[in-house]
Design an enzyme around this catalytic site. Structure first.
Site, PDB file in Angstrom:
ATOM      1  N   HIS A 111     -30.963  68.907 -55.537  1.00 30.07           N
ATOM      2  CA  HIS A 111     -29.511  68.753 -55.369  1.00 30.07           C
ATOM      3  C   HIS A 111     -28.860  68.190 -56.629  1.00 30.07           C
ATOM      4  CE1 HIS A 111     -30.180  69.449 -51.063  1.00 30.07           C
ATOM      5  NE2 HIS A 111     -31.175  68.593 -51.178  1.00 30.07           N
ATOM      6  N   SER A 151     -21.991  79.320 -83.197  1.00 29.18           N
ATOM      7  CA  SER A 151     -20.578  79.363 -82.814  1.00 29.18           C
ATOM      8  C   SER A 151     -19.763  79.703 -84.052  1.00 29.18           C
ATOM      9  CB  SER A 151     -20.136  78.010 -82.242  1.00 29.18           C
ATOM     10  OG  SER A 151     -18.722  77.923 -82.178  1.00 29.18           O
TER      11      SER A 151
END
Length: 447
Positions: free
Chosen positions: A165, A290
Site C-alpha cells: 500500500h 531532458s
C-alpha cells in the site's frame, strides 16, 4: 518507402527493433505464405489423386516458387490483383503463370482445386504466427526471463524494505522480488507453449462439398488432417464454417496479453525503484535526459516498454474479442482485422528490447536500500509481537501498536528500550534484540 515517411512507428521509428517480423507479417510475407500453402496443396492433391506418395519430378521446382521468393514475385501478384480485385485469386493465377513458364506437365487446374480463399488464408495466417512465435517471439521472451533470473540471483542476498500500500512493510530481499516476475512469466509461458496452432481447411462452408462431388470415393477429411499436420505444421479444426473458428488464435492473444501485463507490472516497479534511488542508471556519453534540465537521467527504457506493452495489449484484446465472432457462415470483418496480426507482436518486441536495454543500465544503490531499512525499525513490530505470542505474552499486538503508532520516530533505541521493559525471560529478550530490519527477511533469500 523511406522510414521517415511511415505512418506507423512500427515501420518508421522502431523499424530496426522489429524488422525481423517483416519476414512473417509484411504484405510480401503474407503472399509468400499463401503461395506456399497453394504449392504444398497442389503437390499433395496430385499425389492423393494418383494414390502415389512418391516424389514428383517437378516437386523441387514447384517449391522453389515460394522458397526463392523475391519482392518482384510479390509485385507480380499485386499486379494481377489489380485485375482480379481478389488477393487469393491473384495468387492462383500467379502460380499458373509460373507453371506455364516452367513447362510443367502436371494438371494446371488442380491449383486451388475445390478450395475457397479462406482455406488459404486460414492456414497462411496460423503458419506465419506459429513460425514468428517459434523463431522470434519465444526466443525474445526467453532472453528477457533469463536476464530477470540472472538479476534475481545477483541480488538474492540484498535485504530490502517492502512496501505494501505504498507504506513500509515487513522486509524482503531484492532478488526475491525480482524473482517473482521471472516465476510469473515462466508460468504463463507454459500455457503459451501448450497452445495448438490450428487452421481451417474444408472448402466453401467447411464440408468438402466440391471435393466430394468431384471425387466421392476419397476420404477428404483424413487427407486434410494429414495435409495440415504433416506439411503445414498445423492442427486442423474439424468443424468450421467458411472461416476458421479463431479460438486458438484468440487464446494465443490472451496468453500474450497476460505476459505483457506482467511485464508492465515489472516496468512500473523498476521505474519506482529508480525514483526511490534504489537503482541508478549508467550514463552514456552524449545522451540527453531532458532538453531543459541537464542533471536528469530519465528511466525512458522502462517507460517505452510500458507504453508499447499497453498498446500491444489493446490490439491483442481486440483481436481476441473480434476474430472468433462471424455472422452466420462468414462475414468479411475478420479479413481486415487479421492483417494486423503482426502489429501487437511488433510492439511487444520493441518493448522487450527496451527492457533489455533498461536492465543493462541499472546500477544497484545498496547503500540506499540499507539506509531505508535502518530508517524503519517499526517494521520489526510484526516479528516482536509474533515471538511474544509464541510465549503467551498478554496482548502483544496491542502493546506494539501503541509503541509504533505514534508521531515519534521508532528507532533501534526505541525498540531496544521496549524489549528491555518486557516481563519475559532473558533468552526471549535476546531473541528479540537479535531482530533487525536487515535480517527479518524470513526465507526471502532461500530459494
Amino acid at each position: 518507402m523511406n522510414i521517415l515517411e511511415a505512418i506507423s512507428p512500427i515501420d518508421g521509428r522502431y523499424r530496426g527493433k522489429c524488422e525481423k517480423l517483416a519476414g512473417y507479417f509484411s504484405e510480401s510475407a503474407l503472399i509468400r505464405y499463401r503461395v506456399r500453402v497453394e504449392i504444398e496443396y497442389y503437390i499433395a492433391i496430385i499425389k492423393e489423386l494418383r494414390r502415389d506418395n512418391s516424389a514428383l519430378a517437378e516437386e523441387a521446382s514447384l517449391r522453389a516458387i515460394y522458397q526463392e521468393w523475391s519482392l518482384e514475385s510479390a509485385q507480380r501478384v499485386k499486379e494481377i490483383e489489380q485485375t482480379t480485385n481478389h488477393d487469393v485469386k491473384a495468387v492462383e493465377y500467379f502460380i499458373k503463370e509460373r507453371l506455364d513458364a516452367m513447362n510443367c506437365t502436371l494438371p494446371r487446374e488442380m491449383v486451388h482445386f475445390g478450395l475457397t480463399s479462406q482455406d488459404i488464408n486460414n492456414t497462411a495466417f496460423p503458419m506465419m504466427l506459429h513460425e514468428a512465435h517459434n523463431e522470434v517471439m519465444r526466443p525474445a521472451l526467453e532472453e528477457i526471463v533469463t536476464i530477470i533470473d540472472q538479476m534475481a540471483e545477483e541480488w538474492r542476498t540484498i535485504p530490502m524494505l517492502a512496501h505494501t500500500h505504498g507504506q513500509p512493510a515487513s522486509p524482503t530481499a531484492l532478488g526475491k522480488e525480482i524473482k517473482v516476475f521471472a516465476y510469473r512469466l515462466r508460468e504463463q509461458m507454459k500455457h503459451l507453449d501448450e497452445l495448438p496452432f490450428g487452421g481451417k481447411f474444408g472448402g466453401a462452408t467447411g464440408n468438402f462439398n466440391a471435393h466430394t462431388v468431384a471425387y466421392p470415393d476419397h476420404d477428404w477429411v483424413a487427407f486434410a488432417n494429414a495435409f495440415l499436420k504433416e506439411r503445414l505444421g498445423l492442427q486442423r479444426q474439424l468443424f468450421t464454417t467458411q472461416i476458421e473458428n479463431y479460438d486458438n488464435l484468440a487464446a494465443y492473444m490472451d496468453a500474450m496479453r497476460r505476459i505483457n501485463t506482467i511485464l508492465i507490472d515489472l516496468s512500473r516497479d523498476i521505474w519506482t525503484y529508480i525514483s526511490m534511488n534504489y537503482f541508478r542508471q549508467k550514463i552514456k556519453s552524449g545522451e540527453v535526459g531532458s532538453s531543459a534540465m541537464p542533471h536528469k537521467v530519465n528511466p525512458i527504457d522502462f517507460e517505452n516498454a510500458e507504453g508499447n506493452l499497453g498498446l500491444a495489449d489493446a490490439i491483442f484484446t481486440h483481436l481476441a474479442m473480434k476474430l472468433p465472432i462471424s455472422r452466420m457462415q462468414r462475414d468479411l470483418t475478420d479479413s481486415t482485422v487479421i492483417r494486423n496480426l503482426g502489429i501487437p507482436l511488433a510492439h511487444t518486441l520493441v518493448a522487450l528490447q527496451s527492457l533489455k536495454k533498461g536492465f543493462g543500465k541499472l546500477l544497484l544503490n545498496e547503500a540506499k536500500l540499507l539506509s531505508d531499512l535502518e530508517d524503519n525499525w517499526a517494521v520489526t513490530a510484526e516479528a516482536i509481537q509474533t515471538v511474544l505470542r509464541s510465549v503467551n505474552y498478554p496482548n502483544p499486538y496491542e502493546a506494539l501498536k501503541q509503541l509504533t503508532r505514534t508521531n515519534e520516530k521508532v528507532t533501534a533505541d526505541t525498540i531496544s528500550a521496549f524489549i528491555d521493559g518486557l516481563d519475559v525471560d532473558n533468552d526471549v529478550k535476546k531473541r528479540l534484540h537479535d531482530i533487525t530490519p536487515h535480517n527479518y527477511v524470513g526465507n526471502a533469500m532461500n530459494w
